[in-house]
Write an enzyme that holds these catalytic residues in place. Sequence first.
Site, PDB file in Angstrom:
ATOM      1  N   GLY A 102      -7.482   7.387   6.768  1.00 38.59           N
ATOM      2  CA  GLY A 102      -7.087   6.098   6.021  1.00 38.59           C
ATOM      3  C   GLY A 102      -7.907   5.964   4.788  1.00 38.59           C
ATOM      4  CB  VAL A 103      -8.145   6.205   1.657  1.00 36.63           C
ATOM      5  CG1 VAL A 103      -6.629   6.045   0.845  1.00 36.63           C
ATOM      6  CG2 VAL A 103      -9.334   6.354   0.547  1.00 36.63           C
ATOM      7  CD  GLN A 106       0.158  -1.041   3.148  1.00 36.84           C
ATOM      8  OE1 GLN A 106       0.764  -1.977   2.529  1.00 36.84           O
ATOM      9  NE2 GLN A 106      -0.208  -1.336   4.307  1.00 36.84           N
ATOM     10  N   GLY A 107       1.998   1.157   0.504  1.00 39.11           N
ATOM     11  CA  GLY A 107       3.036   2.406   0.217  1.00 39.11           C
ATOM     12  C   GLY A 107       3.028   3.053   1.571  1.00 39.11           C
ATOM     13  CB  ALA A 127      -4.029  12.055   6.774  1.00 38.19           C
ATOM     14  CD  GLU A 149     -10.354  -1.651   5.864  1.00 39.62           C
ATOM     15  OE1 GLU A 149     -11.220  -2.901   6.216  1.00 39.62           O
ATOM     16  OE2 GLU A 149     -10.272  -0.766   6.676  1.00 39.62           O
ATOM     17  CB  ALA A 200      -8.296  -1.215  10.603  1.00 42.68           C
ATOM     18  CB  SER A 201      -7.990   1.911   6.360  1.00 46.33           C
ATOM     19  OG  SER A 201      -8.698   1.180   5.390  1.00 46.33           O
TER      20      SER A 201
END
Lengths: 281, 179, 811
Positions: free
Chosen positions: C762-763, C516-517, C760, C765, C556-557
């Site tokens: 998370g994104v 995911q980076g 920020a 999922e 869970a992002s």
Amino acid sequence: MLPRFGYLRPATLGETTRALDDYAGEARILAGGTDLLISMKDGVSNPKYLIDIKHLPELRRLELAADSSLTIGACVTVNELLVFAPLPSGMAALREAASWLGTNQVRNRATVGGNLCNASPASDLAPPLLVLGASVRALSARGERVIPLKDFITCPKGTCLLKHELAVEIVVPAAEGTVSGFAKRTRIRGHDLSVVNAAAALRGGRKAPYLKIGLGAVAPTPLLIDAFDGIDPGDEAGIMKVISAAIAPIDDVRGSGFYRRSMVRVLVGDLVRRLGEAGSK
Amino acid sequence: MSPVRLINLVINGERVSVEVEDNWTLLRLLRDELALTGTKEGCARGECGACTVIVDGLPVNACLVLAREVEGREIVTIEGEGRGRGAGRRAGPGLQASAGLSPLQQAFIDHGALQCGFCTAGMIMSARALLMRNPDPTEAEVKEAISGNLCRCTGYQPIVEAILDAAYRERNGGEWVQT
Amino acid sequence: MSDPLAKGANPEEGDVSLIGKSVPRIDGVEKVTGSATYTADMKLPGMLYARMLLSPHAHAKILKIDTSRASQLPGVKAILTGKDLPYRVGLYMVDKPILADGKARYCGEPVAALAATTEEVALEALSLIKVDYEPLEPVLDAREALKPGAPLVHEFLHTYDCVKGVFCPIEHTNVANHFRLRKGDVEDGFRKSHKVIENTFYAPQVQHAPLETHATIAHWKPNGQIEIWTSAQSPFAVRHLLSVAIGVPHARIRVVVPYVGGAFGGKAGIHLEPLVVMLSRAAGSRPVKLVATREEEFITLPCRQGLHARVKTGVSREGRILAEEIEYVWDAGAYADYGVNIGRASGYSGAGPYDIDNVKVDSLTVYTTKPFGTAYRGFGHVELFWAIESQMDLVAAELGMDPVEFRMKNLLGPGSTTITGEKITEYSGSVRKCLEEVAKAIEWGEGGNAPAGAAGVARAGAGAGSAVSMGKLRGKGIAVLHKAPAMPPNTASSALIRFNEDASANVMVSGVDYGQGTATSLSQVAAHALRLPMEKIHFVWGKDTDFSPYDWQTVASRLTVMGGLTILRAADDAINQMKEMAAQALGVAKDELDFGGGRIFVKGSETKGLTYEELVLGYKFPNGNSIGGPVIGRGSYVAEGLTNLDLETGQGLPALCWTYGAHGVEIEVDPRTGDIEIVKLVSAFDVGRVINDALCRGQVIGGSVQGIGTALAEQYIYDPQGRLLNRSFTDYKILTAKDIPREMVQIFVETPHDKGPFGARGVAEHPMISVPSAIGNALVDATGVRLHDLPLSPERVFTALQAATRKPHVA
């Protein structure tokens, strides 16, 4: 993991047929390996010997003869067939089917002979070769014979080759005045086995039409249907009536019988229309 | 029952002499015997393309090729990409020590054409094989060339863009195009 | 000094900020050169190879396992069966044995395992193990499993441990968990409703299908230390769950995670590790490697739960949702160690991002005798939004309202209360904005998206004006989504920053970058916070529970948010330590100091300052006197303010942050074949603040393509005995490069979050969620036909279209 076996690489065709004789049923021919090696990994096949024949020049011929018939060596790969520039336009079904088979990586190994000898009911190469009237030349230590492709595949994963016989060539008669095509129904646009596939060859124009349909994954073996006498190639309903009576598609993990029947109608209808338009040009 | 046999082949430009057993796949030879672990096993059935290598110029699934079958042949793996291939020199931001990367490899990084990296070796081999025969592919040709390489992370679009960009860069003598 | 975690913390003015930049991935070079080491690439001296013997039955008593012939085969060093391993493992519900414990609960469950000197010997030995089974009646449908008299999958459910006060198994049934939520009074709401619409939906089991299968190497060393190298998302979870299961103290277990070739939730928690550890011990302390075959990845390793959903919605005449009653029956498969939390998370999140006063949710996690479900990108939300967002369109159609308009009337926003009683604020994010952006980008309302009218009147030919080819039908569909990290309320992360002699910084977190980076984006956060260039940041790649600081799990992002916060705190701590020394060295007060350009300096002075190099290992005065010491920045973070949920009403605060989103899709349907082609997919997410634009886009593109796979092509297909029929890529089709949409657009909305780093969220999922429902809604727009069950495969779409027209198909 592959089970243990002995790898043989006979130097000549003669050595190959002698090896087939000697090992009578304990040996399998290794062409591209894209079906055989999987069945060995799955424990379905367990030959004592694999006989690699890809290096034999007689099996790699891909030539248009003076009479415009096409000789395809059994070990010609699917990609070699696909890029064969001199392929006559009447045999377009072959190129179309080749383009649909597997992935690029698989096509660089899978062979025309191997695909036919693997004899899957869903073979992509069998239907076009059937409608083009191909035959298989088989060799053994005791001689050779030519088997029309329609008699070649006898049951799922079975051919009429005897244990000591080797398919060396597929010969496709000249296709002058023929238009042909192939279509395949898959579950995704990417590589997939056929849910159903169809090939068609139309010859003779409107004056003396001659239609042959080849179908895969609708019966235990690839089917050739050529009983269209008296039916105009534009008569889709009439054509479908003949086809429906001949096919017995099953329900399996790839599709239901109902869907397969419906898609045969779509594929054949599209093909016949496309070829009709091409033929009338 | 299965004797060991010494075979010679060329891997990434180097002559290699190695003893192999009859039932070894090329994938096994590369990964387990020659420590070339860049090529991955994803399915062992020729479906996923993670094991793609180039044999005599053609991309194939190494999991379905026997080591014995490629005696005398020339094999290129991911480890052979970049070295001596007109590798571009590029000072990028961050820690990219880009010396030794081919334009194709650099384009993968620049376009985000990799995430977990597991499909990447096979993907680059398929792309390299394509560019070897067709230095100016269309988008459809690129997709056809890599459709036998499954990727679960990137959604493919960045990979297609990277390959098209790499083709451009390689046609233009490795001139870097800032993306 | 400003708190880096203050509301909407923003980068300093005048700084060239890395935040938002598409910095290239820091792990690119090793991956494109094939030099990244994954678990299967590793070899240890004396290593043995393990293989598992799998149950061919979906449900069977194991009467006897005869390993005598196998153990005599030269090269076999250890054989284990369930009898040898009286342990249970599990993250939330401790229901998983290491090997089948007297009975097999799914076809593919390992019943024995062995380790041998070569893989060949191991396979041969497997074939010599003889197992006597007594087949039992399988239970393959979760609704059947609920009926009285259904065969019990776990007869001893009442003896299992689970997280107390959170999960509610129902003893002597197949219910591993029953989540309840009650807000307001649904019966009253239905009574007041103008219309009440009820529908059922189904999403089958699907698989993560990472390119790298599960792989573990374990070494139970002669001194009792256990070392594990594993393709996993959560080294600390592996360590903890193993410790708890087999009773070895944590400090004696070391878990190392090398590169991971994709995970998507399937490598969270614990999987092959306990088995490989015990094999190593049984093999006289030799290291053992187990790499799952692709077939085992499908049938032995976990998948995604299936869902049977029933949604009943009451609406007012004006189109406001007055009440909603939801029942989720989760087909969890044979084990629910992770699955019970999917039941819970889908419960507290399960009505979608809507403002509804009266809601009743019952979410049941039900055992069946099939491969079991675990976390998979979206954690229940892909499935639940298949139901909810299909239902929303159905309700809109009943009202004769446009689907976007209907949602806008009901979406939550600042001032709303969620179904668990959480107040939504201006920092929560804006689902409204996401939907607006998507509707605009997909040109909603143009080309004939008039409401379909009641009961799906056929409206073929929508999308007039675009080049519709050859009898194909065009349609557009939208869907919204939300998800918060589904995690325990005390979920924690930590980070360490230490410096090298040249003042480059080693940043250590135990969050795993499996594609995911996050390693790159967290490096950007560190660089920004320390005011150093990226070249000076060394993000320590290897995760090792002996060295890296604790992190709960990379699921869970949550890693960008929680990992980011800990890095900000660690950087702050490091700078503070340097300022302490500098203050002393320069003879100024600490608050007169600022930092940047690799220096701590007196504000306003060009010259009065010290370089980081002069400070990071302690400061030496010109006369030799030294103060301070090596700078170690420490950052810790626990999700603050979260609570357990009331077991009867589901009320509480489970969510650290919500990420809202929306998808809009335009499709082309071929009614002759049932093919759906995605012409354009537009996706919008309120991520608060983009840390790395390219990586964000990468998550959206990758996740939505995975979502399209679930929507159109993927499902587990069983035979009547419960054996998986499609256990390879031959028949479990995942999308290829030829299957992607013609066009994909990603839109990022930035409503800063008050807790996330730089605002920020998370994104990771979210891109997968609601893709199936958007496509399903578009299918209705194009054809008037709605499918309630996934996938929307060509055959299923064709069959549904045929049934709707009720006349024989004419090509």
